[in-house]
Design a protein around this motif. Structure first.
Motif, PDB file in Angstrom:
ATOM      1  N   LEU A 159      81.315 -20.080  96.163  1.00 48.53           N
ATOM      2  CA  LEU A 159      82.547 -19.509  96.706  1.00 48.53           C
ATOM      3  C   LEU A 159      83.380 -18.894  95.577  1.00 48.53           C
ATOM      4  O   LEU A 159      83.917 -17.796  95.707  1.00 48.53           O
ATOM      5  N   ARG A 160      83.451 -19.596  94.455  1.00 49.22           N
ATOM      6  CA  ARG A 160      84.223 -19.089  93.317  1.00 49.22           C
ATOM      7  C   ARG A 160      83.658 -17.747  92.825  1.00 49.22           C
ATOM      8  O   ARG A 160      84.402 -16.803  92.572  1.00 49.22           O
ATOM      9  N   ALA A 163      84.414 -14.981  95.228  1.00 53.50           N
ATOM     10  CA  ALA A 163      85.817 -14.570  95.078  1.00 53.50           C
ATOM     11  C   ALA A 163      85.975 -13.646  93.869  1.00 53.50           C
ATOM     12  O   ALA A 163      86.687 -12.636  93.926  1.00 53.50           O
ATOM     13  N   GLU A 164      85.279 -13.992  92.782  1.00 47.37           N
ATOM     14  CA  GLU A 164      85.357 -13.141  91.574  1.00 47.37           C
ATOM     15  C   GLU A 164      84.794 -11.742  91.846  1.00 47.37           C
ATOM     16  O   GLU A 164      85.364 -10.743  91.409  1.00 47.37           O
ATOM     17  N   LYS A 167      87.254  -9.857  93.924  1.00 52.68           N
ATOM     18  CA  LYS A 167      88.437  -9.471  93.135  1.00 52.68           C
ATOM     19  C   LYS A 167      88.155  -8.200  92.330  1.00 52.68           C
ATOM     20  O   LYS A 167      89.061  -7.391  92.112  1.00 52.68           O
ATOM     21  N   PHE A 175      93.942 -13.228  96.893  1.00 54.31           N
ATOM     22  CA  PHE A 175      93.390 -13.816  98.108  1.00 54.31           C
ATOM     23  C   PHE A 175      93.859 -15.261  98.265  1.00 54.31           C
ATOM     24  O   PHE A 175      94.006 -15.969  97.273  1.00 54.31           O
ATOM     25  N   TYR A 176      94.043 -15.688  99.515  1.00 58.37           N
ATOM     26  CA  TYR A 176      94.141 -17.116  99.819  1.00 58.37           C
ATOM     27  C   TYR A 176      92.749 -17.560 100.260  1.00 58.37           C
ATOM     28  O   TYR A 176      92.144 -16.926 101.132  1.00 58.37           O
ATOM     29  N   ILE A 177      92.254 -18.627  99.662  1.00 62.36           N
ATOM     30  CA  ILE A 177      90.879 -19.067  99.911  1.00 62.36           C
ATOM     31  C   ILE A 177      90.881 -20.535 100.328  1.00 62.36           C
ATOM     32  O   ILE A 177      91.495 -21.369  99.662  1.00 62.36           O
ATOM     33  N   PRO A 181      85.482 -24.497  95.853  1.00 61.11           N
ATOM     34  CA  PRO A 181      85.068 -23.385  94.977  1.00 61.11           C
ATOM     35  C   PRO A 181      83.601 -23.469  94.560  1.00 61.11           C
ATOM     36  O   PRO A 181      82.969 -22.437  94.332  1.00 61.11           O
TER      37      PRO A 181
END
Lengths: 279, 279
Positions: A159-160, A163-164, A167, A175-177, A181
């Protein structure tokens, strides 16, 4: 002069420089291939349908800043995916004495702009024009499951890391996640905009959805569902890109699509960008 | 044994260890001083009203994690400000086969917990119990205008500095902020939770409101209004604390208030905290 004609693909072409806003809007709606949508929000919000169009801007929100950029480009038809006046139906009776509304309306009228919303019809295209734009933006075509536009099977990641990656694609957004992670994932589902938490939750219930990449939701709905799922050890997560990041590329695609059948009027996309800064 | 009695202040006291959930809930509602609210969401969401209460937990959301902490504290009445099952009315018919819902419900039933929502009545207290809790959390009592709980006149500062101050108070949250970081401001208005963008905009229209410190709003509503206002050079801004940060201290205050009339049953506040991480 022929104002419009049917191409070999069945698409109406708009040629010449003397077309009115209503001629262009009618052609766009016909070219979506959608049946007529009753009670649609896709109507002219400001301006006269008879206005001769010199240039077209597509955008997510017709913000004050987008309007000024459109005027600077000598464009007078603004095609916006989202409302002009801060609520879904663009109701304005509560704004009779509102200085923000009045100044925006005055700017539009002084500059003889036409603002048309293109929301229901672009989502009714096959495939959905917003989803097509997002596919290009995300660069995930090779991961699409069976040619769908909202289901992706990525190489395994966390997930982390996802997200990267996102981004890098949407560097202006925070983002709100919800989720762990370190959660491993492969199966991503897109839910742009604000389709409602019942839809979000229906997707998260599916075995083949690890993470939902969503627009927005009230914080007492999808957020809390995903928090409980995570707390129960279920392999589920949501990345809220925000409403704009999750759909804006659709209006970039829209400009490209319009250039395919609007021949002698310049069409360009203007980014609304995020409304907020994060702290 | 007297289960409850009227104190000299007109408040019902709950004494002894043998009170049922319904006795306690009835006393709480009466002690709010509110008229009966028709069609209220403040009903028992799970559990039997006849359950003898060993301990009470107040919280913003009865998340899985909060429920586990309550069980570990031997508390069996959970008083939550917000819904249990991810929508305002706690409708669950769509969740018949939802594994997150079923596991949460099973945990509640296995542990014989009672979950009661305390939303409409705490907001109907004079003063509003949530606002009282937020006043303490913010430490702004000396800035309150004429004894109000939602209007503050701060020493002149900037939007950026106000955000920094608020971050010290709510370090786990990431705010979305609309407005010029360098904007000077004095007049702050609070709008906790999700009161709707018409309410937000009515407040922003007022001359004596520079910045709204809000809970949440759909991103096509208050956000875009504040963006246009800023773009027009108006001295207006919004700091979205998020729904939880904007109200949670109210449930801390609630625990304190309950301890004033519930004498022999332990009452404690458990923080839900943010549902998300920001990236």
């Amino acid at each position: 002069m022929t104002l419009f004609s049917l191409s070999t693909t069945g698409q109406i072409s708009i040629t010449g420089k003397n077309n009115s806003a209503s001629t262009i809007i009618d052609a766009i709606i016909k070219n979506t291939g959608s049946p007529i949508i009753p009670n649609t929000v896709d109507v002219i919000k400001e301006g006269s349908p008879d206005t001769k169009v010199r240039g077209i801007v597509t955008t997510m929100f017709a913000t004050m800043d987008v309007l000024r950029q459109a005027v600077a480009k000598n464009c007078n038809l603004i095609i916006a995916h989202e409302p002009l006046y801060y609520n879904h139906r663009d109701e304005t009776k509560q704004f009779k004495n509102d200085q923000v509304f009045l100044e925006k309306q005055r700017y539009i009228r002084d500059n003889k702009l036409v603002i048309w919303r293109f929301h229901d019809y672009i989502h009714s295209m096959h495939p959905d024009g917003v989803s097509l734009g997002m596919l290009t933006k995300l660069g995930w075509k090779q991961y699409a499951v069976n040619g769908t536009l909202d289901q992706f099977r990525l190489p395994e990641t966390t997930l982390r890391n996802l997200a990267e990656e996102l981004k890098k694609i949407f560097p202006k957004y925070t983002f709100y996640i919800v989720g762990d992670p370190e959660m491993k994932l492969k199966n991503v589902r897109l839910a742009p905009g604000a389709p409602g938490s019942n839809y979000h939750i229906e997707l998260l219930e599916k075995e083949n959805v690890d993470v939902l990449v969503a627009g927005e939701s009230p914080q007492w709905e999808t957020y809390e569902y995903a928090r409980d799922a995570t707390s129960q050890g279920k392999k589920k997560a949501v990345i809220f890109l925000g409403h704009i990041a999750s759909e804006e590329a659709g209006m970039d695609y829209c400009a490209e699509w319009l250039r395919g059948f609007i021949k002698d009027i310049p069409v360009s996309f203007i980014e609304s960008g995020p409304s907020y800064w994060a702290y």
